[in-house]
Design a protein around this motif. Sequence first.
Motif, PDB file in Angstrom:
ATOM      1  N   PRO A 198       0.854  -1.197   0.000  1.00 57.06           N
ATOM      2  CA  PRO A 198       0.000   0.000   0.000  1.00 57.06           C
ATOM      3  C   PRO A 198       0.888   1.245   0.000  1.00 57.06           C
ATOM      4  CG  PRO A 198      -0.683  -1.525   1.718  1.00 57.06           C
ATOM      5  CD  PRO A 198       0.598  -2.048   1.165  1.00 57.06           C
ATOM      6  N   SER A 199       0.639   2.160  -0.924  1.00 58.83           N
ATOM      7  CA  SER A 199       1.474   3.358  -0.985  1.00 58.83           C
ATOM      8  C   SER A 199       0.633   4.598  -1.282  1.00 58.83           C
ATOM      9  CB  SER A 199       2.534   3.194  -2.063  1.00 58.83           C
ATOM     10  OG  SER A 199       1.890   3.049  -3.320  1.00 58.83           O
ATOM     11  N   GLU A 200      -0.698   4.420  -1.294  1.00 57.33           N
ATOM     12  CA  GLU A 200      -1.561   5.571  -1.557  1.00 57.33           C
ATOM     13  C   GLU A 200      -2.288   5.948  -0.271  1.00 57.33           C
ATOM     14  OE1 GLU A 200      -3.147   5.104  -5.984  1.00 57.33           O
ATOM     15  OE2 GLU A 200      -3.716   3.407  -4.738  1.00 57.33           O
ATOM     16  N   THR A 201      -3.196   6.902  -0.418  1.00 58.53           N
ATOM     17  CA  THR A 201      -4.082   7.244   0.702  1.00 58.53           C
ATOM     18  C   THR A 201      -5.393   6.488   0.531  1.00 58.53           C
ATOM     19  OG1 THR A 201      -3.098   9.413   0.979  1.00 58.53           O
ATOM     20  CG2 THR A 201      -5.331   9.121   1.819  1.00 58.53           C
ATOM     21  N   TYR A 202      -5.767   5.752   1.566  1.00 60.53           N
ATOM     22  CA  TYR A 202      -7.003   4.974   1.535  1.00 60.53           C
ATOM     23  C   TYR A 202      -7.982   5.640   2.492  1.00 60.53           C
ATOM     24  CZ  TYR A 202      -3.700   1.884  -0.692  1.00 60.53           C
ATOM     25  OH  TYR A 202      -2.742   1.395  -1.537  1.00 60.53           O
ATOM     26  N   SER A 203      -9.000   6.304   1.927  1.00 58.90           N
ATOM     27  CA  SER A 203      -9.857   7.145   2.776  1.00 58.90           C
ATOM     28  C   SER A 203     -10.544   6.310   3.852  1.00 58.90           C
ATOM     29  CB  SER A 203     -10.893   7.883   1.928  1.00 58.90           C
ATOM     30  OG  SER A 203     -12.045   7.093   1.765  1.00 58.90           O
ATOM     31  N   ILE A 204     -10.702   6.918   4.997  1.00 57.33           N
ATOM     32  CA  ILE A 204     -11.339   6.241   6.127  1.00 57.33           C
ATOM     33  C   ILE A 204     -12.763   5.852   5.778  1.00 57.33           C
ATOM     34  CG2 ILE A 204     -12.191   6.665   8.480  1.00 57.33           C
ATOM     35  CD1 ILE A 204      -9.567   8.170   8.979  1.00 57.33           C
ATOM     36  N   GLU A 205     -13.415   6.707   4.986  1.00 59.21           N
ATOM     37  CA  GLU A 205     -14.782   6.406   4.563  1.00 59.21           C
ATOM     38  C   GLU A 205     -14.824   5.101   3.759  1.00 59.21           C
ATOM     39  OE1 GLU A 205     -16.214   9.857   2.586  1.00 59.21           O
ATOM     40  OE2 GLU A 205     -18.311   9.233   2.841  1.00 59.21           O
ATOM     41  N   ASP A 206     -13.878   4.972   2.795  1.00 57.96           N
ATOM     42  CA  ASP A 206     -13.832   3.743   1.993  1.00 57.96           C
ATOM     43  C   ASP A 206     -13.478   2.540   2.858  1.00 57.96           C
ATOM     44  OD1 ASP A 206     -14.354   5.296  -0.210  1.00 57.96           O
ATOM     45  OD2 ASP A 206     -12.293   5.305  -0.975  1.00 57.96           O
ATOM     46  N   GLN A 207     -12.515   2.720   3.744  1.00 58.68           N
ATOM     47  CA  GLN A 207     -12.108   1.606   4.618  1.00 58.68           C
ATOM     48  C   GLN A 207     -13.281   1.147   5.471  1.00 58.68           C
ATOM     49  OE1 GLN A 207      -8.286   1.476   6.610  1.00 58.68           O
ATOM     50  NE2 GLN A 207      -7.576   3.307   5.561  1.00 58.68           N
ATOM     51  N   ASN A 208     -14.032   2.141   5.975  1.00 62.20           N
ATOM     52  CA  ASN A 208     -15.158   1.831   6.847  1.00 62.20           C
ATOM     53  C   ASN A 208     -16.264   1.105   6.074  1.00 62.20           C
ATOM     54  OD1 ASN A 208     -16.537   2.195   9.469  1.00 62.20           O
ATOM     55  ND2 ASN A 208     -17.939   3.449   8.262  1.00 62.20           N
ATOM     56  N   VAL A 242     -23.108  -6.074  20.747  1.00 62.81           N
ATOM     57  CA  VAL A 242     -21.653  -6.235  20.773  1.00 62.81           C
ATOM     58  C   VAL A 242     -20.991  -5.049  20.088  1.00 62.81           C
ATOM     59  CG1 VAL A 242     -19.728  -7.698  20.066  1.00 62.81           C
ATOM     60  CG2 VAL A 242     -21.904  -8.735  20.734  1.00 62.81           C
ATOM     61  N   ARG A 243     -20.079  -4.415  20.769  1.00 63.20           N
ATOM     62  CA  ARG A 243     -19.421  -3.233  20.222  1.00 63.20           C
ATOM     63  C   ARG A 243     -17.993  -3.572  19.827  1.00 63.20           C
ATOM     64  NH1 ARG A 243     -22.653   1.215  22.234  1.00 63.20           N
ATOM     65  NH2 ARG A 243     -24.756   0.352  22.291  1.00 63.20           N
ATOM     66  N   ILE A 244     -17.723  -3.636  18.524  1.00 62.08           N
ATOM     67  CA  ILE A 244     -16.339  -3.831  18.110  1.00 62.08           C
ATOM     68  C   ILE A 244     -15.758  -2.511  17.619  1.00 62.08           C
ATOM     69  CG2 ILE A 244     -16.742  -6.260  17.500  1.00 62.08           C
ATOM     70  CD1 ILE A 244     -16.415  -5.494  14.571  1.00 62.08           C
ATOM     71  N   THR A 245     -14.448  -2.374  17.746  1.00 63.54           N
ATOM     72  CA  THR A 245     -13.799  -1.144  17.290  1.00 63.54           C
ATOM     73  C   THR A 245     -12.596  -1.484  16.425  1.00 63.54           C
ATOM     74  OG1 THR A 245     -12.192  -0.921  19.097  1.00 63.54           O
ATOM     75  CG2 THR A 245     -14.402  -0.041  19.487  1.00 63.54           C
ATOM     76  N   THR A 246     -12.197  -0.515  15.640  1.00 65.52           N
ATOM     77  CA  THR A 246     -10.979  -0.626  14.856  1.00 65.52           C
ATOM     78  C   THR A 246     -10.288   0.724  14.894  1.00 65.52           C
ATOM     79  OG1 THR A 246     -10.056  -1.328  12.730  1.00 65.52           O
ATOM     80  CG2 THR A 246     -11.996   0.059  12.654  1.00 65.52           C
ATOM     81  N   ARG A 247      -9.079   0.802  14.341  1.00 64.25           N
ATOM     82  CA  ARG A 247      -8.488   2.120  14.110  1.00 64.25           C
ATOM     83  C   ARG A 247      -8.045   2.152  12.651  1.00 64.25           C
ATOM     84  NH1 ARG A 247      -3.493   0.961  18.049  1.00 64.25           N
ATOM     85  NH2 ARG A 247      -2.976  -1.040  17.135  1.00 64.25           N
ATOM     86  N   TYR A 248      -8.207   3.292  12.038  1.00 59.25           N
ATOM     87  CA  TYR A 248      -7.877   3.405  10.619  1.00 59.25           C
ATOM     88  C   TYR A 248      -6.574   4.160  10.435  1.00 59.25           C
ATOM     89  CZ  TYR A 248     -12.701   1.935   9.794  1.00 59.25           C
ATOM     90  OH  TYR A 248     -13.864   1.216   9.769  1.00 59.25           O
ATOM     91  N   ASP A 249      -5.768   3.651   9.494  1.00 62.59           N
ATOM     92  CA  ASP A 249      -4.560   4.347   9.083  1.00 62.59           C
ATOM     93  C   ASP A 249      -4.766   4.684   7.616  1.00 62.59           C
ATOM     94  OD1 ASP A 249      -2.103   5.125   8.177  1.00 62.59           O
ATOM     95  OD2 ASP A 249      -1.004   3.414   9.005  1.00 62.59           O
ATOM     96  N   GLU A 250      -4.816   5.962   7.288  1.00 57.59           N
ATOM     97  CA  GLU A 250      -5.110   6.358   5.902  1.00 57.59           C
ATOM     98  C   GLU A 250      -4.020   5.885   4.936  1.00 57.59           C
ATOM     99  OE1 GLU A 250      -6.266  10.559   5.515  1.00 57.59           O
ATOM    100  OE2 GLU A 250      -8.258   9.662   5.274  1.00 57.59           O
ATOM    101  N   GLN A 251      -2.832   5.589   5.467  1.00 60.14           N
ATOM    102  CA  GLN A 251      -1.734   5.154   4.586  1.00 60.14           C
ATOM    103  C   GLN A 251      -1.730   3.641   4.385  1.00 60.14           C
ATOM    104  OE1 GLN A 251      -0.369   7.745   3.208  1.00 60.14           O
ATOM    105  NE2 GLN A 251      -1.612   8.889   4.659  1.00 60.14           N
ATOM    106  N   ASP A 252      -2.594   2.926   5.115  1.00 56.91           N
ATOM    107  CA  ASP A 252      -2.494   1.470   5.082  1.00 56.91           C
ATOM    108  C   ASP A 252      -3.797   0.839   5.568  1.00 56.91           C
ATOM    109  OD1 ASP A 252      -1.785  -1.131   5.053  1.00 56.91           O
ATOM    110  OD2 ASP A 252      -0.080  -0.933   6.407  1.00 56.91           O
ATOM    111  N   PHE A 253      -4.486   0.203   4.629  1.00 57.21           N
ATOM    112  CA  PHE A 253      -5.763  -0.432   4.967  1.00 57.21           C
ATOM    113  C   PHE A 253      -5.586  -1.827   5.558  1.00 57.21           C
ATOM    114  CE2 PHE A 253      -4.496  -1.840   0.803  1.00 57.21           C
ATOM    115  CZ  PHE A 253      -4.810  -3.204   0.821  1.00 57.21           C
ATOM    116  N   LEU A 315     -14.279  -6.867  -3.603  1.00 58.95           N
ATOM    117  CA  LEU A 315     -14.912  -5.920  -2.673  1.00 58.95           C
ATOM    118  C   LEU A 315     -13.989  -4.724  -2.441  1.00 58.95           C
ATOM    119  CD1 LEU A 315     -16.440  -8.274   0.078  1.00 58.95           C
ATOM    120  CD2 LEU A 315     -17.570  -7.243  -1.918  1.00 58.95           C
ATOM    121  N   ALA A 316     -12.703  -4.999  -2.279  1.00 57.02           N
ATOM    122  CA  ALA A 316     -11.744  -3.915  -2.048  1.00 57.02           C
ATOM    123  C   ALA A 316     -11.644  -3.021  -3.280  1.00 57.02           C
ATOM    124  CB  ALA A 316     -10.382  -4.494  -1.678  1.00 57.02           C
TER     125      ALA A 316
END
Lengths: 495, 495
Positions: A198-208, A242-253, A315-316
């Motif tokens: 991965p070397s681009e910006t992957y928007s948090i919206e798309d990742q989500n 059930v509440r699951i969480t993640t963290r997003y890195d825009e540089q790496d999905f 899907l990706a």
Amino acid sequence: MHNNYNKLKQHFLKIDHFRHLSAITGWDQAAMMPSGGNDARSAAMAELSTHIHQLSTQPVIAELLDNVANESLSNEQQASVREMARTYKLSTVLPEALVKAKSLAGSKCEHAWRGQRPENDWNGFSKNLKSVVELTQEEAQIRSESLGVSPYDAMLDIYEPGTTSESLDSIFNNVKGWLPGLIQDVQDKQKSEVYKKPSETYSIEDQNALGKEVMDLLGFDLNHGRLDISSHPFCGGVPSDVRITTRYDEQDFVQSLMGIVHETGHARYEQGLPKHLAGLPVGEARSMGIHESQSLFFEMQLGRSDAFIHKLSPLAVKHFSHNDPAIFAADNLQKIYTRVQPGFIRVDADEVTYPAHVMLRYEIERDLINQKITYQDIPDLWDIGMKKYLNLSTKGNYKDGCMQDIHWTDGSMGYFPSYTLGAMYAAQQMATMKQTVDVDSAIESNDLSPIFNWLSENIWQKGSLLATDELVKQATGETLNPSHFKAHLFKRYLG
Amino acid sequence: MHNNYNKLKQHFLKIDHFRHLSAITGWDQAAMMPSGGNDARSAAMAELSTHIHQLSTQPVIAELLDNVANESLSNEQQASVREMARTYKLSTVLPEALVKAKSLAGSKCEHAWRGQRPENDWNGFSKNLKSVVELTQEEAQIRSESLGVSPYDAMLDIYEPGTTSESLDSIFNNVKGWLPGLIQDVQDKQKSEVYKKPSETYSIEDQNALGKEVMDLLGFDLNHGRLDISSHPFCGGVPSDVRITTRYDEQDFVQSLMGIVHETGHARYEQGLPKHLAGLPVGEARSMGIHESQSLFFEMQLGRSDAFIHKLSPLAVKHFSHNDPAIFAADNLQKIYTRVQPGFIRVDADEVTYPAHVMLRYEIERDLINQKITYQDIPDLWDIGMKKYLNLSTKGNYKDGCMQDIHWTDGSMGYFPSYTLGAMYAAQQMATMKQTVDVDSAIESNDLSPIFNWLSENIWQKGSLLATDELVKQATGETLNPSHFKAHLFKRYLG
């Protein structure tokens, strides 16, 4: 007519109501609360903890547990009483003063650790750790006398009831026989592999959006749960929510996406627990190791399988419509998700090197709790272990060595083995499942229900009705057998 | 050395910790929880309610309140004890059986009402309402005997301590003298006005970004609070972490935007309460009417002022960059936000017609609680009142008439007057503030702190240290004087 049993049931359901509040406000603290709310929240949650502890240690529970022995109970009720008794013993075995002292020392050590780790300050850290270790040794001693097992085995019992260091020694000795060689062979094999990172910006919206679609594919029930963001991903809440969480890195999905798959595994276990036993100890997840087996079944057995990667790929491409699609080609994704590389940090480790991190910690915490070594021996033993298992030195590098994990800061010794037990249980479950379920075809057909039905029947619906060994035996025909894990790794990485 | 006072303080702080949990899990239920989590959540929150009720009614409080009379307390401590005693009395005056019966009847009535209202089913609704009214009459009778005031005044005391129907009668008689004429004159004046109404799609993202910027302009502290979405906007959470909500309509930004301004008013009151009294009854907001005075100060006095609309206009143009900017021209926005139009629904009413909705409800609930009328008289009285005040008939139209509000379904009789008292307090505060603060210049300069400082000093920082009348008198030099409200409406709408 089950008068004592019903009273016990009512009491434990009452405790569960307060635990529900603790789970939701705890999730809120991690995922929603602005930092300015922390003082009042911490005070409120401490008050709630005290209240739950009071309810959990009321002598009336002991009385009812004594009296219920005279009632003729169904098998399910007997298992329920067994788990109530286990919970009660866990809550009452330690003197209040020790619980408070350990909680205080743990909070102090953990809080200071957050500043000391970036500073590589072993000296400062070890002063606090000393108290935590001493209090945990005291705790282990008391638990040891109560259970009639060694101090460390008594700590293991909190997280993985029934597991002993004898069995862990045997398992890990087996692993030590083949893991270093495997790691070397896989690295040699992968040396010549070419793939796109991965070397681009992957928007948090798309990742989500992709994450949500993957959760849906994996059967996460959004009517009984949510996905949100927190700085440390976790699975919290209650089985009905059930509440699951993640963290997003825009540089790496990469991490976030598989993190969602992992937490979805935890979540489906919770969502799939037996509804008619909800709120009772017997209705809860069996153990930390079994819980981890579900998250790792989803992440490693399912999520990193060829079939699933092939499902993930389009899907990706669809969701990351602004990004270079070449990176999401199945072959490329598969290389990303099966790359093996020894490293310092456990939480960043791949599936193959992960057990090395666990074995290292297991050996140290076992000897620490059994008072064979002292806290001052930790850095040297860490360096020796890392060299032996992963050929890396952590001499003088405390922050990427023995100061990297939160677990020991509050004295959660005995927890680490759950991770690798989980990976092994998951491999064994998959091996068994494949005898009756065509897993790859299910994934390809977009209907994964045969996979989930197997897990539901054999794991989720069992709650804590069975002891871990019996659960594993009924599900797979044998108790834990690490050869399935070994076979899985050799097939995926050298096959 | 204030031994009893300190014990009281500790006890009330303990209660507050559990109320904190209730506030956050209640917010979560409305703003975050998936519907499948509702059963377990409701059970957990009911358990918490029972626990809070038990803590709030412990006889030890009465003992301590008796004994504390012998301690020499500061003025602040005396006010604190007065509010503890008031809280204790409110919690203990009703027999448990009545509290449970009313809660049950209220839940049943409210739940059924959600289905009956759309069906215009007065017959079905009135059967449940009958029980709620009877139980509320019983409640009012007990409160009446305890306080030595009329039954309805005893209900008023829950929400607006110190207010009497005698004073409300006098205030509303005054309003009745000029409101119908004012409504007519404003409608005549506005008949020829031409302006653009929202007719495009206003993305939720844009609305949310504008809302956040407006909250920031209004000094909402995002380190101590959040903005989220719920189907009924409210201000919840705790003073250190205030949770406001809104709902977005993609076809119309108007209501949501001013709704955020309104809730920000509530929020700043909570965020501005005295920190050193946090968790004690004396540290809480004074009353429902004073709370509403802050939301309406923000929404009506500030938010709909020319100066603020001129500030809002470029912000809206900026955030709604994909929309026709003509609609956000200050002149156009101002016409949108000051349009007067009699209608059936209270929550949709403009600033001028709103008091008519309140007076109508006040007269009915007063006579109902004082047993001058029965629940069966409500529809006819509603029709008569609507004709008299707003020239609209609700004959046979229950769903847009007497079945439109949630308040009576659970027996919250005595609450409605707070809305108009709030509007009047707000107008009086603004009139006083303008004697020393150049409000319009403050808004124009982007630094609204002189406005907030006045509110902080005179309202927020006072918590419940003063009785309402005294609070208003110290802030404005006189007790409630509706002529300020009248002057405000005449100036804005006919000036």
